[in-house]
Write a protein that holds these residues in place. Structure first.
Motif, short mmCIF file in Angstrom:
data_model
loop_
_atom_site.label_atom_id
_atom_site.label_comp_id
_atom_site.label_asym_id
_atom_site.label_seq_id
_atom_site.Cartn_x
_atom_site.Cartn_y
_atom_site.Cartn_z
N VAL A 1 -4.47 1.46 9.16
CA VAL A 1 -4.90 0.09 9.44
C VAL A 1 -6.35 0.17 9.90
CG1 VAL A 1 -4.69 -1.84 11.05
CG2 VAL A 1 -2.65 -0.86 10.03
N ALA A 2 -7.24 -0.53 9.19
CA ALA A 2 -8.66 -0.53 9.55
C ALA A 2 -9.06 -1.94 9.97
CB ALA A 2 -9.51 -0.05 8.38
N PHE A 3 -9.35 -2.12 11.24
CA PHE A 3 -9.79 -3.42 11.74
C PHE A 3 -11.27 -3.62 11.43
CE2 PHE A 3 -6.09 -2.55 14.49
CZ PHE A 3 -5.35 -3.69 14.22
N GLU A 4 -11.60 -4.85 11.08
CA GLU A 4 -12.95 -5.19 10.59
C GLU A 4 -13.71 -6.03 11.62
OE1 GLU A 4 -14.80 -7.84 6.88
OE2 GLU A 4 -12.67 -7.32 6.93
N ASN A 5 -15.00 -5.76 11.75
CA ASN A 5 -15.83 -6.57 12.64
C ASN A 5 -16.08 -7.96 12.04
OD1 ASN A 5 -17.57 -4.71 10.88
ND2 ASN A 5 -19.12 -6.20 11.53
N ILE A 6 -15.85 -9.00 12.84
CA ILE A 6 -16.15 -10.38 12.43
C ILE A 6 -17.14 -10.95 13.45
CG2 ILE A 6 -15.21 -12.60 11.71
CD1 ILE A 6 -14.25 -10.48 9.94
N ALA B 1 0.84 -1.21 0.00
CA ALA B 1 0.00 0.00 0.00
C ALA B 1 0.86 1.25 0.00
CB ALA B 1 -0.93 -0.02 1.21
N ALA B 2 1.87 1.25 0.85
CA ALA B 2 2.75 2.43 0.94
C ALA B 2 3.48 2.68 -0.37
CB ALA B 2 3.75 2.23 2.08
N ALA B 3 3.87 1.62 -1.04
CA ALA B 3 4.64 1.76 -2.28
C ALA B 3 3.87 2.47 -3.37
CB ALA B 3 5.09 0.38 -2.77
N PHE B 4 2.52 2.36 -3.34
CA PHE B 4 1.72 2.93 -4.42
C PHE B 4 0.72 3.98 -3.93
CE2 PHE B 4 3.14 -1.27 -5.73
CZ PHE B 4 3.84 -0.92 -6.88
N GLY B 5 0.94 4.47 -2.73
CA GLY B 5 0.10 5.55 -2.22
C GLY B 5 -1.33 5.14 -1.93
N ILE B 6 -1.55 3.85 -1.66
CA ILE B 6 -2.88 3.36 -1.29
C ILE B 6 -3.06 3.62 0.20
CG2 ILE B 6 -4.37 1.32 -1.19
CD1 ILE B 6 -2.54 0.23 -3.54
N LYS B 7 -4.16 4.23 0.57
CA LYS B 7 -4.26 4.81 1.91
C LYS B 7 -4.47 3.81 3.04
CE LYS B 7 -6.08 9.18 0.11
NZ LYS B 7 -7.24 10.11 0.09
N GLY B 8 -5.16 2.68 2.76
CA GLY B 8 -5.54 1.83 3.87
C GLY B 8 -5.36 0.35 3.62
N ASN C 1 -4.65 6.57 18.57
CA ASN C 1 -3.68 6.34 17.49
C ASN C 1 -4.35 6.63 16.15
OD1 ASN C 1 -1.92 5.19 15.53
ND2 ASN C 1 -1.10 3.77 17.05
N GLU C 2 -3.91 7.67 15.49
CA GLU C 2 -4.54 8.10 14.24
C GLU C 2 -4.31 7.11 13.09
OE1 GLU C 2 -6.64 10.64 13.45
OE2 GLU C 2 -6.75 10.79 15.63
N THR C 3 -3.37 6.19 13.27
CA THR C 3 -3.13 5.17 12.26
C THR C 3 -4.24 4.14 12.22
OG1 THR C 3 -0.74 5.43 12.49
CG2 THR C 3 -1.49 3.35 11.55
N VAL C 4 -4.94 3.94 13.33
CA VAL C 4 -5.92 2.86 13.47
C VAL C 4 -7.34 3.38 13.29
CG1 VAL C 4 -6.87 1.10 15.01
CG2 VAL C 4 -4.41 1.54 14.98
N LYS C 5 -8.06 2.77 12.34
CA LYS C 5 -9.46 3.09 12.11
C LYS C 5 -10.22 1.76 11.97
CE LYS C 5 -8.56 7.50 11.96
NZ LYS C 5 -9.00 8.41 13.05
N TYR C 6 -11.46 1.83 11.45
CA TYR C 6 -12.30 0.61 11.41
C TYR C 6 -13.08 0.52 10.11
CZ TYR C 6 -10.72 0.25 16.08
OH TYR C 6 -9.87 0.13 17.14
N CYS C 7 -13.32 -0.73 9.72
CA CYS C 7 -14.10 -1.05 8.53
C CYS C 7 -15.38 -1.74 8.97
CB CYS C 7 -13.29 -1.95 7.60
SG CYS C 7 -14.22 -2.57 6.17
#
Length: 267
Positions: free
Chosen positions: A136-141, A93-100, A157-163
Motif C-alpha cells: 500500500v503506497a499512500f500519496e501526498n495530496i 492486485a493480489a490476483a494478478f501479482g501486481i505489487k502495489g 510496517n513493510e506493507t506501507v510505502k509512499y508514492c
C-alpha cells in the motif's frame, strides 16, 4: 546524461474514452516499460493484465478509487463504498501479482481531522494488503500532517510505502519537499506538470496534470532529490490527452515518452 537507468511508465487511461487495452499498444510502441491503471475491478484488471503480458509491459500498480475518501474519517456507513473499492483494488492486485496499490488519505482543503474511527478503517485496509502481500503506497495530496502521521504510524510496517506526486507537491504544498519526508519509503512516482498554487485564489484547484515542461515544475531539482534519497523506481506519468486535442493519440503518447526521457536526463 541519465545517471541511473529507470523504467518509464504512464497511466494506461492516458487516452480519454479509449479502451485501455488499445492504449497499451500505443504505450508499448512509444517505448514505455511499464504502466499503472485507474481500473481496479478484477475483470477490468484481468483484461489489461493479459494484454500487458502479451506485449511485455509491466503492470506496476493500481490506483485505488478515491472519490468519497473523506468518508473514511466520518461516523456512519458512508465509508463503505470507498472502503470496499480500496479493498477490491488490493484483491485485484493480489490476483494478478501486481505489487502495489496507491491510496489517498483524504481530499480537499477542509478534509476531516484524523480520528480513531478512520485510523481503525485504514489499519484494516493495511492488514488486508499485508495478508495478500500487496504494498500500500499512500500519496501526498494537500494535508502534509496527514501524510506525516501515516509515515510515523506505519513506519515499521513493510506493507506501507509512499508514492511521490510532484504535481500535487507543486500546486498544493510547494514549500514542502515530500521526498525529504518519504526518503527510502518512496517506491512510486506520479509525474505531471502545472503552474503552482494560485496567487489570487489559494484554495483553487490547480492540479492540471499537464505533460512535463508545459507547466513550471523544476524537474532538475526534483531529480536531484530523487537521487539524493536513492530512489531507483520508475518515472511514472499521470497525464491524459484531455488538454491535447491538437495531437493524435499516438502523437500524445510519443510526446509523453519524449518528456519523461527529458526528465531522466535532468539527473
Amino acid at each position: 546524461m541519465n545517471a541511473m537507468k529507470r523504467k518509464f511508465g504512464i497511466v494506461v487511461e492516458c487516452i480519454k474514452n479509449e479502451d485501455p487495452v488499445i492504449s497499451l499498444e500505443r504505450i508499448k510502441n512509444a517505448g514505455f516499460d511499464c504502466f499503472f491503471s485507474d481500473t481496479f475491478d478484477k475483470s477490468g484488471v484481468e483484461r489489461i493484465f493479459n494484454k500487458a503480458q502479451q506485449l511485455g509491459l509491466e503492470y506496476e500498480f493500481i490506483h485505488a478509487p478515491f472519490s468519497g475518501i473523506n468518508e473514511m474519517w466520518l461516523a456512519g456507513d458512508g465509508y463503505k463504498k470507498i472502503y470496499d473499492g480500496m479493498t477490491e483494488a488490493i484483491t485485484s492486485a493480489a490476483a494478478f501479482g501486481i505489487k502495489g496499490v496507491i491510496i489517498h488519505i483524504s481530499s480537499g482543503w477542509n478534509s476531516p481531522e484524523i480520528c480513531d474511527i478512520g485510523l481503525k478503517r485504514f489499519d484494516e485496509i493495511v492488514a488486508t494488503a499485508q495478508k495478500l502481500n500487496v504494498t500500500v503506497a499512500f500519496e501526498n495530496i494537500r494535508k502534509v500532517g496527514n501524510v506525516a502521521y501515516f509515515y510515523d504510524r506505519y513506519f515499521n510496517n513493510e506493507t506501507v510505502k509512499y508514492c511521490f506526486d510532484c504535481g500535487h507537491e507543486h500546486c498544493y504544498t510547494e514549500t514542502v519537499c515530500f521526498p525529504d519526508i518519504f526518503r527510502d519509503q518512496m517506491v512510486y512516482t506520479h509525474l505531471h506538470d502545472n503552474f503552482g498554487r494560485s496567487k489570487t485564489d489559494p484554495m483553487a484547484d490547480m492540479d492540471a496534470h499537464l505533460l512535463p515542461y508545459d507547466g513550471d515544475i523544476d524537474y532538475k531539482k526534483m531529480m536531484q532529490k530523487l537521487n539524493e534519497h536513492h530512489y531507483g523506481g520508475s518515472l511514472m506519468l499521470e497525464v491524459t490527452n484531455a488538454d491535447y486535442q491538437n495531437l493524435s493519440a499516438d502523437e500524445f503518447v510519443k510526446t509523453a515518452f519524449e518528456r519523461v526521457n527529458r526528465i531522466a536526463e535532468e539527473a
